[in-house]
Structures are given as C-alpha cells and as structure tokens.
Enzyme design. Structure first.
Site, PDB file in Angstrom:
ATOM      1  N   LYS A  24       0.876  -1.184   0.000  1.00 33.03           N
ATOM      2  CA  LYS A  24       0.000   0.000   0.000  1.00 33.03           C
ATOM      3  C   LYS A  24       0.906   1.225   0.000  1.00 33.03           C
ATOM      4  O   LYS A  24       1.452   1.606   1.041  1.00 33.03           O
ATOM      5  CB  LYS A  24      -0.891   0.032   1.252  1.00 33.03           C
ATOM      6  CG  LYS A  24      -1.784  -1.205   1.429  1.00 33.03           C
ATOM      7  CD  LYS A  24      -1.272  -2.042   2.551  1.00 33.03           C
ATOM      8  CE  LYS A  24      -2.202  -3.153   2.976  1.00 33.03           C
ATOM      9  NZ  LYS A  24      -2.909  -3.895   2.006  1.00 33.03           N
ATOM     10  N   ASP A  55      12.144  -0.866  22.211  1.00 32.12           N
ATOM     11  CA  ASP A  55      12.813   0.010  23.187  1.00 32.12           C
ATOM     12  C   ASP A  55      12.470   1.485  23.001  1.00 32.12           C
ATOM     13  O   ASP A  55      13.263   2.364  23.389  1.00 32.12           O
ATOM     14  CB  ASP A  55      14.332  -0.165  23.113  1.00 32.12           C
ATOM     15  CG  ASP A  55      14.803  -1.509  23.659  1.00 32.12           C
ATOM     16  OD1 ASP A  55      13.964  -2.247  24.204  1.00 32.12           O
ATOM     17  OD2 ASP A  55      15.997  -1.815  23.535  1.00 32.12           O
TER      18      ASP A  55
END
Length: 808
Positions: A333, A666
């Site tokens: 997309k 993280d």
C-alpha cells in the site's frame, strides 16, 4: 542423535556437485523400489538441477536452477541465514525440476556439531539416497559453512548503540540518513484526541492525520501520482471530519485522481487483480476489493489503472503457479507523489511517499474512538463495513467493524526508494512504459537528498524493506555475488527479496528492554505439526519470528534481566468467525502462543523463578462497547434473529479489527508496513509486501530511556487503547507497567464480555481471552469457550480440508 539449538547466523556457500548422473539415469532407493515396484526416473528433457538447504526439516535456502549441466552443476551461491532451530544436521538436497514438481536426486548431511566451534567448514559431502546409501558414482557436493552464535553479534541485547548504526545488513535498499517521517495512528485523528505526552527537549507529541496528508499530497502534486494497493476504491472521500474541512474535501477519490490526470499529472495505479472477481463467482470477488469496478471507472480516462496478478516464481510447477496466482496477492500500500519543498518560495519539487497498512478503499476510515454505532449517520453512513456477519448492511444497523491501522509518510532519500519500487513493479506488470522520466525534470525535481541536517533533533535514519520477487518487479541483481550482497535469495528461476523478515529478526535480536508488536495475523507454523499433517518439508520463515521473540525472553530470564513483549492482535481474523478458514488460523495462532509460553515457562522453572509468564509475554485484542444514546441512527431493518449479527447489535459490542503491522523496540526503533507475521507475507514469493524501519539518531535508549517521536507515538497509541495516561506506562519493560496494563486489560475484558453494561467501555485494550497452564499449554479462559455473541471457538480448530498454505 540429540538436537542442538542453532541460534544465530549461518553463512553457507554451495559451490558444485561432481560426477552427477542426470537426464535419463535411474535414481532410486530400495524403499521406493518396494513401494513403486519400478525405478524412479529423473524427468526427461533439459535437466534443471538445484540444491536446497534444510536445518533438519526446515527449509532455509535454495539455489537457482542450473540447466544443461547434468553432470557437474556449479552454483557458487552464498546464503546469509538467520536461524533459531533445534537441529541435528544441515541437509543439502539436490533435485531435478520438472513441470509438476521436482525429482529427488539425493541428500547430503553435515552434522550440526561440526559447526558449533564457529570455525569455517569447507568440505565435499557425500550425497545419499533416501535409505542413506551413496548414490551412483559416489557424487559429492562442495559446500562451505560458518556458524556465528547469537552471542557473537555485537548488537545482541544492546539496542542501537549509536547514531552510526548502519541498519539491517544484506538488503536491497541501504539505510538512508537525513529523512523525515510522519507516523499515523488510524486514518484520521480528530481535534479532541489530545493526549499530553512529554518528549525530550521540553516538547510534546503532536499526532498527524493520514488521510488529510494523503489528500493534500494528491491535490498538490504537479507531475506524478503513483499508487499501489491490495484494493483501491473510487467512491469514497478522504476528508470527513466536519470540524476540519478542506476546500474540495468532499470530492471522491476516483474523481480527484481523474481531475489531477486531466490537469496533466501522470497518474499510474497498480491494483491487485483478484482472480475471484469474475462472473462465475461474483463481480467484486471473494475479497471484495472492487478491482473490476476500479478498472472500469478509469477506463478511457487519463488515469492509467492496471490490474496485476500476483504471478508466481516462474520456476514453480504448474499446480503451484495456478495456486499462487489465485490465492496470493499484491499487498503493498503506497502512494508516491511530487511535492513542494519544505521551505517556501522554491519552485523546485521533491519526492514524498506514504507506506503502511492502510489501503485507499472503503472500510478504512476511522479515528482513535472507533465508534460502533454513533457514526452510522455521518462518517460511516456511506462507508459501512462489516464482513464478519452474513448479510450485514447499513439498513440493518451496527455494529460496524472499526478499523485500527498504522501508516507513515516518508520524506528524503528513502522516498526515492519507494519510487524505485513502484518503477520496478510498473516495468514488470504495468504494460506500456509511461513512467515519468525524472531525468528530464531534473531542473524541477531535486535528486535524492537529505531534508534534515545531521544535528537536527528531528532527523531520521530510514530503511525500506520488501517481500517480492521477479514475478512482480524488474531489475534485480543477476549474478550470485551481487544477489548475496543484497540479501536476495533464489527461487528455482526467480530472484526473491525477503528483507522484511530479516528486518524483524534483526530488530528482535537487538533490544534491551521491550517490544510492542501490533499485527493482524501472528503465526508460527509449528514445524513438527506441519510435518505430521503433510509429511513434508516446510519453509522456516513463519516459524522464526515468534521463536526469536521467545528466545529473546528466555535469554533475558537467564541473565536475570527484565524484558517484556506486548502483542496486540485482532480478536479473530476478518471474516465469519465460525468459518473453517478463520478457525484454522486461530488454531495456528494458539499453537504459536503455546510454543512461546512453553519456552518461557521452561526458562522460569530452570532458573527457580515463580512468576506469571504474562509478565514477560502478554497478548491483547481490541474491542468496543457503547451504550445507546438519544438521536442515534435508527436502521429501517433488523438482522435475522439468533445470529451473531443480532446478538452483537443487542449487546452493543464488537471487536476493533487490528490491521496494523507495526513493531516498536525500546521506544527507539519502529517498523511499519503491510506485512503480517505469517508465511505468505514473509516468504517473498507469495504476497508482495513493503515496510520501513526507522530510528531517530538523537533519541536512542543509550544512557536513559528514548523520548523521541517513537516514544510519543507509542504513548499516544496506549492512550487510544487504554483511555488513560500514567507515569508507569513510560517504562514498558518494568513489572509495574506490564502488571498495570494486564490488570486494566483484564478489567476491560470483563466489562466487554459481561451480560450488561451501564456505561461506555472506558478503553479498548482487552485481554486476549486465553489462559496459560503451568506447563505453557494455552487453554480457554474460564467461561470463554466462544467469542462473545458468536459460536466461534477462541482456540480455533484444525481444518481437515484447508491446506496450511492457505491459513499460514
């Protein structure tokens, strides 16, 4: 012989086979002779010899086919293989291809224990038949291997050490510095969604609005608009927020594209050709992608819309080819446009791209509020999407299916990589070469160049990844050396790109503290299970990513450190939840969860730790429940009684479909794209996919937690799902955080699944309705055999008629 876990990277080179007799030579085993009562003969005609690499029964690599060299095929191909497999042998299988499949010549076995010291092993290995006897002429295969254990990886468990992090190695596209990114949660964010999320430098996070930006990008393009999609629909509006109107914002997408093409802008579209959208089935196809309608809408206009099949690897058999071109898709997309320069006053233009999970079609417009009923007379009256109930329609009322998705806007050098991807695909399947020649516009459109300075706090380093092959794109390296350097792998005759799975594995191996993963399909193909079902070898790709996650958690438990993985899934894959295909996928999903929890619980027990495994790995889904308000849309009809539809309407609840494909590591690294964590998305020769991985070099989790845009985006998503902000949520690896999130999600599930509800559900994040037994078995949550309002089993059911190729 006991299996040994190979967790790391395996470098393999296959050079050649000597003294091979092929063509019409008889190659057979005693067991086959007894079974068939006649010898097995290699296919006549031109020999096409190839070799594959297996870790026991897991397929991890394959060479190209060598023609007209039946006695001494030479490949000289190198492989960079991520592995996380308990194995006894590295097996090299040599076959001769034919139109139906392939004929086995023999297999060579190299014991895994020879690799464990990490030294290079360069040797000729004897080729054996199925009874482990040498084949005629004593043929051998020349191979070279070297195993690098995960602990030797300098990035293992250290995250991104510095701004000089080079990105994922062995990929087609290099990492690009000096970029800018906009991160999008859902297609639109209204003005009243305003979480106050602090970032470093005294800043606060500001959400972006995807379809507003796409509308502006298309509207302001002057030279080209390139679009690819699984589905592109013409009869919907990008702008629907009445509080944020735009001039001409009520225009339908199809009309807008025609308007731009009539202005002289080159508008090219590649839309997946759903082979089921034919008269014998139904015009809009089994997947309702509107591909035929879209093609007809743009016919005889200045918009060039091409429906393209997902053609298979040319080296596949006839049956495989028909299967792939029917059931696999073009799933990328993207939107690529020329855009104004960020500084005012310049006449020059630049390239801007959009990449992610949101197709430009119906059913995708939504906001972080994900209403079920309250937008049915406004934003969703003409865009009612509910494929989970038979006969659902706006005239029968809600609940509609809310849609949660994630997308991105890319500026800078990486935007040109997205452009090059489109050009590769157009030249392969677009027909006429009518791509805009940007060299002729070099005085207008600037070449790839940074849009930020290196010392800019908001600069990004970005890398583009794909799953695709030569059946869908031109211009891949053809020599074995160039292909290996770019991380490409061979089909039988096609070059294949699998860099999305490499990016996920690379990202999983690096972090120190936490993962947040959103994915619409999460499958580990349970190698042993598939072997029992099919009695065959299978690919490893869909197995490795969930296994990497559980191995990561295990390594942290053994090191006495905290680590948490949060996974958000749809309640069930989109479709009728009782159907065989949905139940089969849920069955694979249960097995995947079970594999991971067994690894974790075994590690906890081995280290004498008594702790809930959900403190390390926890699964969620999204749902909403709304009380009825005065003035709501009143449908003129009702659903049939005693159906999922009628029960959901009466209980005023439904899942929020999680279509997002995203991972945050993280709070410093993010992957966003179109690919699910399953075989068909990661394979490269099945669904075509695209994704980007990115980080901000000035916002890394080195000495203190990262507090850049990725952190702000993650906190904004959690605010959307939890309906709250809390200081505890800023540290997702902490026990306090995971227990807080689990407690809230448990509470929300109880409210969602209760018989009655007096108020709106206060948040959307729900516990995924499973329980984990003491040994890691995934079982029913007490009282939750079926999803609410349905007769669909939460744990799914194995299909006796759908092959795993369709459901993994």
């Amino acid at each position: 012989m006991a299996k040994t876990l190979l967790h790391g990277t395996l470098h393999v080179t296959i050079f050649e086979v000597d003294h091979l007799k092929a063509g019409s030579v008889v190659v057979f085993s005693e067991s086959l002779r007894r079974t068939l009562r006649k010898p097995l003969v290699l296919a006549k005609g031109t020999p096409k010899i190839y070799a594959s690499i297996d870790l026991d029964k897991a397929r991890v690599g394959r060479t190209r086919m060598i023609e007209n060299e039946p006695n001494n095929p030479k490949w000289n191909e190198s492989f960079h293989i991520y592995c996380g497999h308990p194995s006894t042998n590295v097996i090299f299988t040599v076959k001769d291809d034919n139109p139906i499949g392939a004929t086995l010549i023999g297999r060579a076995y190299l014991p895994v224990h020879e690799l464990l010291e990490g030294e290079e092993v360069d040797k000729w290995v004897e080729i054996l038949d199925e009874d482990k006897n040498p084949i005629s002429e004593g043929s051998k295969i020349h191979v070279k291997l070297q195993y690098f254990d995960i602990t030797q990886d300098r990035n293992w468990a250290h995250g991104i050490r510095s701004s000089k992090f080079p990105g994922v190695p062995y990929t087609f596209f290099s990492q690009r510095p000096g970029c800018r990114i906009s991160l999008y949660q859902d297609a639109h964010v209204p003005d009243n969604f305003v979480p106050k999320i602090p970032l470093s430098g005294g800043k606060f996070y500001e959400p972006h609005r995807c379809w507003e930006d796409v509308f502006d990008a298309i509207t302001n393009a002057k030279h080209f608009i390139y679009i690819t999609g699984w589905s592109v629909y013409t009869e919907f509006a990008l702008i629907r927020d009445t509080r944020r109107p735009k001039p001409g914002g009520d225009i339908m997408l199809g009309e807008l594209l025609k308007k731009k093409a009539d202005e002289g802008v080159r508008v090219l579209m590649l839309v997946w050709d759903d082979r089921t959208s034919v008269g014998l089935l139904k015009k809009d196809g089994l997947m309702a992608t509107h591909d035929q309608e879209t093609e007809e809408y743009f016919r005889d206009s200045n918009v060039h819309c091409v429906l393209c099949l997902r053609n298979p690897d040319d080296g596949g058999g006839i049956i495989q080819g028909l299967t792939i071109s029917t059931i696999f898709t073009h799933h990328q997309k993207i939107v690529v446009v020329d855009s104004e320069m960020p500084t005012s006053g310049s006449e020059n233009r630049r390239v801007v791209s959009f990449v992610g999970g949101i197709d430009l079609c119906d059913g995708r417009y939504d906001t972080p509020f994900h209403s079920l009923f309250r937008t049915l007379d406004t934003a969703h009256h003409d865009d009612f999407h509910q494929p989970n109930f038979e006969g659902a329609a706006i005239t029968k009322g809600g609940p509609r299916e809310p849609w949660h998705d994630i997308h991105s806007r890319l500026e800078g050098p990486v935007a040109w990589d997205v452009l090059f991807n489109f050009e590769q695909r157009w030249r392969k399947q677009g027909g006429k070469d009518i791509l805009l020649n940007l060299r002729e516009l070099q005085d207008v459109i600037i070449p790839p160049s940074p849009v930020t300075f290196p010392d800019d706090d908001e600069t990004w380093n970005v890398q583009l990844f794909r799953s695709i092959d030569e059946g869908a794109a031109f211009f891949f390296p053809q020599t074995p050396e160039e292909a290996a350097k770019a991380g490409l792998v061979s089909g039988k005759e096609n070059i294949i790109v699998r860099s999305i799975q490499d990016a996920y594995i690379h990202a999983i191996r690096g972090p120190k503290i936490s993962f947040i993963l959103k994915i619409s399909i999460f499958l580990e193909a349970l190698l042993a299970g598939i072997q029992r079902i099919l009695k065959m070898r299978t690919s490893v790709l869909c197995i490795l990513i969930p296994k990497e996650l559980s191995l990561k958690i295990v390594s942290k438990i053994e090191a006495g450190k905290r680590f948490t993985v949060y996974v958000v899934l749809p309640m069930w894959p989109e479709g009728i939840p009782e159907s065989g295909s949905v139940q089969a996928i849920l069955d694979w999903q249960r097995r995947t969860m079970e594999m991971m929890y067994k690894d974790i619980i075994q590690a906890l027990q081995a280290n004498g730790i008594e702790e809930d495994p959900r403190n390390y790995l926890t699964f969620f889904c999204l749902g909403n429940r709304e009380v009825k308000r005065d003035g709501e849309y009143e449908p003129s009809e009702k659903p049939d009684p005693d159906t999922d539809y009628s029960r959901a309407q009466e209980s005023r609840r439904f899942m929020i479909y999680v279509h997002a494909k995203m991972m945050i590591v993280d709070d410093e690294y993010i992957i966003i794209g179109s690919a699910n964590i399953n075989q068909r998305s990661m394979d490269g020769a099945k669904d075509s996919e695209i994704a980007m991985g990115a980080y901000q070099p000035h916002h890394l989790a080195t000495r203190e937690p990262a507090r850049g845009q990725i952190h702000g985006f993650r906190m904004s998503l959690w605010y959307e799902h939890l309906g709250m902000l809390d200081d505890t949520l800023a540290l997702p690896e902490s026990v306090d955080c995971v227990q807080k999130v689990n407690t809230v999600a448990d509470k929300y599930w109880d409210l969602y699944s209760s018989e009655t509800l007096e108020n709106d559900l206060p948040g959307h994040l729900l516990r995924y309705p499973i329980a984990v037994a003491s040994e890691g078995n995934v079982t029913e949550l007490p009282g939750t055999e079926f999803f609410p309002d349905t007769k669909a089993r939460v744990l799914g059911a194995k299909s006796d008629f759908l092959p795993p190729i369709l459901t993994t």
